[in-house]
Write a protein that holds these residues in place. Structure first.
Motif, PDB file in Angstrom:
ATOM      1  N   TYR A  44     -98.059 -68.177  23.540  1.00  0.00           N
ATOM      2  CA  TYR A  44     -99.297 -66.815  24.326  1.00  0.00           C
ATOM      3  C   TYR A  44    -100.448 -68.251  24.563  1.00  0.00           C
ATOM      4  N   LEU A  45    -101.098 -68.922  24.118  1.00  0.00           N
ATOM      5  CA  LEU A  45    -102.099 -69.653  24.708  1.00  0.00           C
ATOM      6  C   LEU A  45    -101.796 -70.542  26.570  1.00  0.00           C
ATOM      7  N   ARG A  46    -100.076 -70.517  26.063  1.00  0.00           N
ATOM      8  CA  ARG A  46     -99.377 -70.355  27.776  1.00  0.00           C
ATOM      9  C   ARG A  46     -99.441 -69.587  28.393  1.00  0.00           C
ATOM     10  N   GLU A  47     -99.725 -68.480  28.608  1.00  0.00           N
ATOM     11  CA  GLU A  47     -99.126 -67.766  29.512  1.00  0.00           C
ATOM     12  C   GLU A  47    -100.928 -66.880  28.923  1.00  0.00           C
ATOM     13  N   HIS A  48    -101.882 -66.682  28.116  1.00  0.00           N
ATOM     14  CA  HIS A  48    -103.160 -66.770  28.710  1.00  0.00           C
ATOM     15  C   HIS A  48    -104.474 -67.964  27.503  1.00  0.00           C
ATOM     16  N   PRO A  49    -104.802 -69.219  28.935  1.00  0.00           N
ATOM     17  CA  PRO A  49    -105.243 -70.177  28.894  1.00  0.00           C
ATOM     18  C   PRO A  49    -106.725 -69.824  29.153  1.00  0.00           C
ATOM     19  N   GLY A  50    -107.361 -69.716  27.925  1.00  0.00           N
ATOM     20  CA  GLY A  50    -108.295 -69.646  27.512  1.00  0.00           C
ATOM     21  C   GLY A  50    -108.961 -68.499  27.108  1.00  0.00           C
ATOM     22  N   SER A  51    -108.356 -68.178  25.795  1.00  0.00           N
ATOM     23  CA  SER A  51    -108.215 -66.913  25.801  1.00  0.00           C
ATOM     24  C   SER A  51    -109.170 -67.634  23.784  1.00  0.00           C
ATOM     25  N   THR A  52    -109.697 -66.722  23.120  1.00  0.00           N
ATOM     26  CA  THR A  52    -110.517 -66.888  22.342  1.00  0.00           C
ATOM     27  C   THR A  52    -109.626 -66.158  20.740  1.00  0.00           C
ATOM     28  N   SER A  53    -109.844 -67.358  19.640  1.00  0.00           N
ATOM     29  CA  SER A  53    -108.937 -66.839  18.088  1.00  0.00           C
ATOM     30  C   SER A  53    -108.957 -64.591  18.027  1.00  0.00           C
ATOM     31  N   GLU A  54    -110.238 -64.163  18.453  1.00  0.00           N
ATOM     32  CA  GLU A  54    -109.959 -63.203  18.246  1.00  0.00           C
ATOM     33  C   GLU A  54    -108.994 -62.069  19.515  1.00  0.00           C
ATOM     34  N   GLU A  55    -108.736 -62.986  20.945  1.00  0.00           N
ATOM     35  CA  GLU A  55    -108.059 -62.479  21.667  1.00  0.00           C
ATOM     36  C   GLU A  55    -106.011 -62.873  21.353  1.00  0.00           C
ATOM     37  N   VAL A  56    -106.001 -63.914  20.753  1.00  0.00           N
ATOM     38  CA  VAL A  56    -104.829 -64.447  20.212  1.00  0.00           C
ATOM     39  C   VAL A  56    -103.893 -63.626  19.156  1.00  0.00           C
ATOM     40  N   ALA A  57    -105.445 -64.030  18.477  1.00  0.00           N
ATOM     41  CA  ALA A  57    -104.704 -62.581  17.476  1.00  0.00           C
ATOM     42  C   ALA A  57    -104.385 -61.243  18.194  1.00  0.00           C
ATOM     43  N   ASP A  58    -105.480 -61.032  18.200  1.00  0.00           N
ATOM     44  CA  ASP A  58    -104.868 -59.450  18.951  1.00  0.00           C
ATOM     45  C   ASP A  58    -103.575 -59.129  19.917  1.00  0.00           C
ATOM     46  N   GLY A  59    -103.387 -60.604  20.721  1.00  0.00           N
ATOM     47  CA  GLY A  59    -101.743 -60.403  21.828  1.00  0.00           C
ATOM     48  C   GLY A  59    -101.129 -60.924  21.336  1.00  0.00           C
ATOM     49  N   THR A  60    -101.172 -61.041  20.299  1.00  0.00           N
ATOM     50  CA  THR A  60     -99.987 -61.463  18.878  1.00  0.00           C
ATOM     51  C   THR A  60     -99.878 -60.701  17.935  1.00  0.00           C
ATOM     52  N   GLY A  61    -100.058 -60.092  17.315  1.00  0.00           N
ATOM     53  CA  GLY A  61    -100.472 -58.850  16.574  1.00  0.00           C
ATOM     54  C   GLY A  61    -100.753 -59.923  15.349  1.00  0.00           C
ATOM     55  N   LEU A  62    -100.855 -61.325  15.205  1.00  0.00           N
ATOM     56  CA  LEU A  62    -101.228 -61.762  13.953  1.00  0.00           C
ATOM     57  C   LEU A  62    -102.635 -61.480  13.170  1.00  0.00           C
ATOM     58  N   TYR A  63    -102.805 -61.919  11.929  1.00  0.00           N
ATOM     59  CA  TYR A  63    -104.523 -61.135  11.627  1.00  0.00           C
ATOM     60  C   TYR A  63    -105.901 -62.744  11.742  1.00  0.00           C
ATOM     61  N   PRO A  64    -105.850 -62.208  11.489  1.00  0.00           N
ATOM     62  CA  PRO A  64    -107.376 -62.969  12.840  1.00  0.00           C
ATOM     63  C   PRO A  64    -107.671 -64.443  11.849  1.00  0.00           C
ATOM     64  N   SER A  65    -107.797 -64.405  10.535  1.00  0.00           N
ATOM     65  CA  SER A  65    -107.274 -65.320   9.226  1.00  0.00           C
ATOM     66  C   SER A  65    -106.953 -66.219   9.794  1.00  0.00           C
ATOM     67  N   THR A  66    -105.560 -65.932   9.862  1.00  0.00           N
ATOM     68  CA  THR A  66    -104.578 -66.565   9.924  1.00  0.00           C
ATOM     69  C   THR A  66    -104.305 -67.624  11.850  1.00  0.00           C
ATOM     70  N   VAL A  67    -104.478 -67.126  12.744  1.00  0.00           N
ATOM     71  CA  VAL A  67    -104.662 -67.394  14.628  1.00  0.00           C
ATOM     72  C   VAL A  67    -105.954 -68.622  14.084  1.00  0.00           C
ATOM     73  N   ARG A  68    -107.082 -68.103  13.132  1.00  0.00           N
ATOM     74  CA  ARG A  68    -108.349 -69.021  13.273  1.00  0.00           C
ATOM     75  C   ARG A  68    -107.968 -70.696  12.605  1.00  0.00           C
ATOM     76  N   GLU A  69    -107.398 -70.569  11.000  1.00  0.00           N
ATOM     77  CA  GLU A  69    -106.831 -71.669  10.936  1.00  0.00           C
ATOM     78  C   GLU A  69    -105.844 -71.995  11.361  1.00  0.00           C
ATOM     79  N   ALA A  70    -104.403 -71.795  12.130  1.00  0.00           N
ATOM     80  CA  ALA A  70    -103.368 -72.080  12.472  1.00  0.00           C
ATOM     81  C   ALA A  70    -104.535 -73.167  13.594  1.00  0.00           C
TER      82      ALA A  70
END
Length: 178
Positions: free
Chosen positions: A70-96
């Motif tokens: 996701y970050l290779r496709e969307h550089p400069g994304s926030t953790s919230e944007e990554v969570a929305d874009g991947t469908g993963l839980y925000p807490s999981t994304v923040r930890e990873a």
């Protein structure tokens, strides 16, 4: 990557582990649901799941692989944007993301904002070539350990892996600027 998991053999544990078992089961179930939701979203977009499988081998988990892609496709994304874009839980994304940042697989910078308030971190994944180069040393060490197994088991002097490296892996990359 170390985890705090209950013993699989049913061995004795202290009382604290018994209390954490239901919580751990719920966490694992949530991760399975997360993974299924992400699979559906990516397949619908025509995303090649084989890439995620390969990256999961390099990055330890499918979750981390999905975040990397996701970050290779969307550089400069926030953790919230990554969570929305991947469908993963925000807490999981923040930890990873925190782990990937510590391992220097992603970089983070504060998002610049003209307004008042909290500026979130923006994340960017390192280039795939850099990711591969980082993994090569680990693979080479493991292959050398296998290659010199007999000398290590028999104790015939100093193991060959400590004085030489019979297996050497090199990576050549073609870059536009070269």
């Amino acid at each position: 990557m170390a985890t705090d998991e209950a013993p699989e053999d049913g061995g004795e544990t202290d009382g604290a582990d018994d209390e954490d078992a239901p919580r751990e089961e719920l966490r694992e179930a949530a991760q399975r649901l997360e993974s299924s939701a992400a699979d559906v979203a990516h397949v619908a977009d025509g995303f090649d799941e084989r890439i995620v499988d390969l990256l999961a081998w390099l990055l330890d988990t499918e979750t981390r692989a999905r975040i990397y892609v996701y970050l290779r496709e969307h550089p400069g994304s926030t953790s919230e944007e990554v969570a929305d874009g991947t469908g993963l839980y925000p807490s999981t994304v923040r930890e990873a993301l925190a782990e990937l940042n510590d391992e220097e697989t992603v970089t983070r910078t504060k998002r610049e904002s003209a307004g008042a308030g909290n500026n979130p971190y923006e994340y960017e994944a390192i280039e795939p070539a850099a990711l591969v180069e980082g993994a090569v040393g680990q693979v080479q060490d493991q292959l050398n350990a296998v290659f010199t197994l007999d000398s290590r088991l028999t104790g015939d002097g100093e193991p060959a892996g400590e004085t030489s490296e019979p297996v050497r892996i090199s990576v050549e990359t073609e870059r536009d600027d070269e």
